[in-house]
Motif scaffolding. Structure first.
Motif, short mmCIF file in Angstrom:
data_model
loop_
_atom_site.label_atom_id
_atom_site.label_comp_id
_atom_site.label_asym_id
_atom_site.label_seq_id
_atom_site.Cartn_x
_atom_site.Cartn_y
_atom_site.Cartn_z
N ASP A 10 49.75 5.50 30.30
CA ASP A 10 50.68 5.10 29.24
C ASP A 10 50.63 3.59 29.06
O ASP A 10 50.76 2.84 30.01
CB ASP A 10 52.10 5.53 29.59
N GLU A 11 50.45 3.19 27.84
CA GLU A 11 50.50 1.77 27.54
C GLU A 11 51.94 1.39 27.25
O GLU A 11 52.79 2.23 26.99
CB GLU A 11 49.62 1.46 26.32
N ASP A 12 52.21 0.08 27.26
CA ASP A 12 53.57 -0.39 27.01
C ASP A 12 54.04 -0.06 25.60
O ASP A 12 55.23 0.13 25.36
CB ASP A 12 53.65 -1.92 27.23
N ASP A 13 53.09 -0.01 24.66
CA ASP A 13 53.51 0.24 23.28
C ASP A 13 53.68 1.73 22.99
O ASP A 13 53.83 2.14 21.85
CB ASP A 13 52.50 -0.38 22.30
N ARG A 20 55.20 -3.97 43.24
CA ARG A 20 54.37 -2.79 43.41
C ARG A 20 54.69 -1.63 42.48
O ARG A 20 53.80 -0.91 42.08
CB ARG A 20 54.49 -2.25 44.85
N PHE A 21 55.95 -1.43 42.15
CA PHE A 21 56.31 -0.19 41.47
C PHE A 21 56.60 -0.41 40.00
O PHE A 21 57.15 -1.43 39.60
CB PHE A 21 57.54 0.44 42.13
N ARG A 22 56.18 0.56 39.19
CA ARG A 22 56.55 0.56 37.79
C ARG A 22 57.69 1.56 37.62
O ARG A 22 57.58 2.70 38.03
CB ARG A 22 55.36 0.97 36.91
N PHE A 23 58.78 1.09 37.04
CA PHE A 23 59.92 1.98 36.80
C PHE A 23 60.56 1.57 35.49
O PHE A 23 60.29 0.48 34.97
CB PHE A 23 60.91 1.91 37.97
N PRO A 24 61.40 2.42 34.92
CA PRO A 24 61.98 2.10 33.62
C PRO A 24 62.71 0.75 33.68
O PRO A 24 63.44 0.48 34.63
CB PRO A 24 62.97 3.24 33.37
N PHE A 25 62.50 -0.06 32.69
CA PHE A 25 63.16 -1.36 32.57
C PHE A 25 62.81 -2.31 33.71
O PHE A 25 63.59 -3.18 34.06
CB PHE A 25 64.69 -1.19 32.50
N ASP A 26 61.65 -2.15 34.32
CA ASP A 26 61.33 -3.04 35.45
C ASP A 26 61.24 -4.50 35.00
O ASP A 26 61.78 -5.38 35.65
CB ASP A 26 60.05 -2.59 36.17
N THR A 27 60.57 -4.72 33.87
CA THR A 27 60.45 -6.09 33.39
C THR A 27 61.81 -6.65 33.00
O THR A 27 62.16 -7.80 33.34
CB THR A 27 59.50 -6.16 32.18
N ALA A 28 62.60 -5.83 32.31
CA ALA A 28 63.93 -6.27 31.89
C ALA A 28 64.77 -6.66 33.10
O ALA A 28 65.44 -7.70 33.10
CB ALA A 28 64.61 -5.17 31.10
N LEU A 29 64.69 -5.85 34.15
CA LEU A 29 65.47 -6.14 35.35
C LEU A 29 65.02 -7.45 35.98
O LEU A 29 65.84 -8.26 36.41
CB LEU A 29 65.30 -5.01 36.36
#
Lengths: 291, 407
Positions: B43-46, A112-121
């Motif tokens: 904001d886009e990813d890029d 649900r949430f977007r946060f810094p480095f979410d994909t990396a985590l």
């Protein structure tokens, strides 16, 4: 020459009749019966053997001549195998509780949430399961050794949590993604906090996924062998999967005792699956249909 | 004990706000929702950003039915979600009931929302769905029962109260979703394309019912749709959005009669306005729209508009609505060469009440446009026909800016 051409010496109706027979109930049942036999035969052999005495195992008859529960008594009481069963139950239950407690909120957050480095985590979580666990045996042993957790239940439980948590985070995340986000949003507009929306709307809908995750964790940690073998030495902490080896001696194998131990190891998992099977099915197919 | 009174600043508290610089303090008493300079950038990813809404300011009056309409991606849903509190504005503020709610959670804003796919809670019965907003706010039990039953009666779903949403038809689910919003008696209703999942017939029926319900509950409603017919029939005022920018805001008829630019002219009205392949050239002290195949003399008000406009008349496009092009045989006025054109009829679509003609100046069929004529017309396909144009209803658009210079 195409496949169709090569059939030309047979007329269409003959071919149709041939395939009608192949696809007909007789062949289907034959295939099914064979499959069932392959799955059930070893199990049946094991149950039958466990009902013999260790000496009677070498008789030629498959059916026990005079069935006895002596092997079970010998294994459970005289050989203290009950300790291993208790260990396994404690390890699997605790692991399941810990894994669910961590995987459900983690999966929800990733869904649900977007946060810094979410994909990396998230990739990091999955990465820990991308190489064979055996590669981590030595560091794990060293860590448990320096923590004085060798041959203890916590030592085994930590290993189980490490092994199954990433997979369950992944499954829960996918399950939460299948629950439309509009539902949480609607709940929040209706008056819920984030947490209330999760508790009143999302969690009840995630119950099949939760059940599936719990059952899988229980079954996986129940049968896990490698880490348990390395960490434990005595029945103080050994789960069933390791303790079964006690009946394989250096010079002889106590077949009836071994079979009895194996049957005892299977029973709890069968009970769990029978009790929760409807959740497993709906848990694995949930989200396939539009609500 | 409605939502509005639960929030700290009720309508009465507005005059006492000490901060006199806030827009709300000098707000008109009737303003219920104020969208103030709203900009939303995704904001886009890029690292780049997509502007969904740009500098949008609208005051919505108490009890008004305001419709946001535009093509997909125009920012209408983003605007609605920002008012609901489900999105945070990049810039700008949202005011509801004179209170700046920009930093408040959705639950504290006194709004209720109907989602496009209804978002009914599948594990609850209809009754539980309806009572959920009240239960979560700890309303007393007897009041919950009373309100749920009153709402169910209003929407004629009383006999469905003990069913699960999955046992309801699309139209019934729609009513429950509506009921869950109404039961709270919120300050503002937000509706995100609530009719788009219904079949055509049911959609028209629910449209009428929405109108009736709005008349009965008299609550401010912000409604998002891509369907211009819904916008026209439902809205007290309609805001046309395109590419994140407000094109025109006004009553439906005004949008129809006086579209400010070519986008609004083409978007509002079905079939849409024709933009004719003509050049505007000076002739006999006035102007005429001339193509290779016909000329239309422009009426005096358009001539005056062109004279007032500084640009080159050649950079103008003539717009005519299909119903302003008629079968010359059926028009009472005498046909003259000034208002009559000859065009090749390619397709006739009888709609019962009218016939839609797809015509083009030549038989080859380039520059097609549409005429809407009476069903009595005896024009045939694949023939040239005399068409009469209602010249007083023509529009002129600046090719460069799209502005309508004739209003």
């Amino acid at each position: 020459m195409s496949v169709e051409d090569s059939y030309e010496w047979l007329d269409y109706r003959t071919r149709q009749r041939f395939w009608d027979v192949v696809e007909g109930p007789m062949i289907v049942h034959l295939v099914l019966a064979l499959s069932v036999f392959i799955v059930v035969a070893p199990l049946l052999w094991e149950v039958l053997t466990s009902l013999k005495t260790n000496e009677a195992v070498y008789n030629l008859s498959v059916i026990p001549q005079d069935p006895t529960l002596g092997s079970y008594y010998n294994v459970l009481i005289e050989q203290n195998y009950w300790r291993a069963m208790v260990n396994s139950i404690i390890i699997s239950t605790t692991t399941t509780v810990i894994v669910l407690t961590l995987a459900v909120p983690a999966g929800y957050a990733f869904s649900r949430f977007r946060f810094p480095f979410d994909t990396a985590l998230f990739v990091g979580v999955l990465l820990s399961r991308l190489f064979p666990p055996i590669g981590l045996i030595i560091p794990y042993y060293r860590i448990m050794s320096s923590l004085n957790l060798l041959n203890t239940l916590p030592g085994v439980i930590i290993a189980q949590v490490y092994l199954w948590l990433p997979l369950m985070v992944y499954i829960m995340r996918n399950f939460f993604i299948s629950i439309p986000q509009e539902l949480d949003e609607s709940a929040r507009v209706d008056g819920c906090t984030h947490l209330q929306a999760f508790r009143h709307v999302v969690l009840p809908l995630a119950r099949p996924g939760l059940a599936a995750c719990g059952i899988l964790t229980f079954l996986y940690s129940w049968r896990e062998f490698l880490f348990s073998l390395i960490v434990t030495r005595t029945l103080a902490a050994q789960p069933i999967s390791v303790a079964v080896y006690r009946f394989v001696g250096d010079v002889s194998v106590a077949w009836a005792s071994l079979a009895a131990a194996c049957v005892l190891a299977i029973i709890p998992t069968v009970l769990v699956v029978l009790t929760f099977q409807r959740y497993i099915v709906s848990g694995l197919t949930a989200g396939a249909l539009k609500q | 004990m409605s939502d509005t009174t639960q929030s700290q600043d009720g309508p009465d508290a507005r005059g006492e706000q000490p901060d006199s610089d806030t827009p709300a303090s000098h707000a008109d008493e009737e303003i219920n929702v104020r969208i103030d300079d709203l900009t939303k950038v995704y904001d886009e990813d890029d690292g780049s950003g997509v502007v969904a809404v740009e500098d949008l300011s609208i005051d919505i009056r108490r009890g008004e039915f305001l419709v946001f309409v535009g093509p997909s991606g125009c920012g209408k849903t983003t605007t609605l979600r920002t008012v609901a509190g489900l999105e945070t504005p990049t810039e700008g503020r949202i005011w509801i009931e004179g209170e700046d709610v920009s930093d408040l959670e959705p639950r504290d804003r006194g709004v209720a929302m109907v989602f496009q796919n209804y978002a009914l809670y599948p594990h609850m019965t209809v009754r539980q769905n309806l009572s959920f907003p009240l239960r979560i706010r700890n309303y007393p039990g007897d009041e919950i029962t009373e309100r749920v039953e009153h709402t169910a009666e209003l929407l004629e779903i009383s006999e469905l109260l003990d069913r699960k949403p999955s046992a309801l038809s699309g139209g019934q689910q729609q009513r429950v979703a509506l009921g869950r919003a109404i039961v709270r008696e919120p300050s503002v209703f937000l509706m995100d394309e609530p009719l788009s999942n219904l079949d055509a017939k049911l959609r028209v029926q629910m449209r009428t019912e929405l109108n009736e319900i709005h008349k009965r509950v008299e609550k401010t409603t912000i409604y998002v749709t891509h369907d211009q017919a819904e916008a026209m029939t439902l809205g007290d005022r309609v805001a046309v959005l395109n590419q994140g920018q407000l094109q025109q805001l006004g009553p439906p008829q005004e949008l129809y009669d006086e579209p400010v630019n070519r986008f609004v002219a083409g978007f509002i009205g079905e079939p849409p306005m024709n933009f004719m392949p003509t050049d505007i050239v000076a002739a006999d002290g006035g102007y005429e729209a001339r193509s290779d195949h016909f000329e239309i003399e422009l009426p005096d008000d358009l001539v005056a508009a062109i004279d007032d406009w500084d640009g080159d008349p050649a950079a103008l496009t003539l717009g005519i609505r299909p119903e302003d092009i008629n079968d010359a045989q059926l028009v009472g006025d005498p046909t003259t060469s000034a208002n009559t054109i000859e065009a090749y009829v390619r397709v006739i679509e009888p709609m019962g009440s009218d016939k839609y003609l797809t015509v083009s100046p030549t038989a080859e069929g380039r520059h097609e446009f549409t005429a809407r004529v009476s069903p009595d017309s005896e024009i045939h396909e694949d023939e040239f026909a005399e068409l009469s144009i209602t010249r007083s209803k023509m529009h002129l658009f600046d090719d460069e800016t799209g502005q309508n210079i004739s209003i």
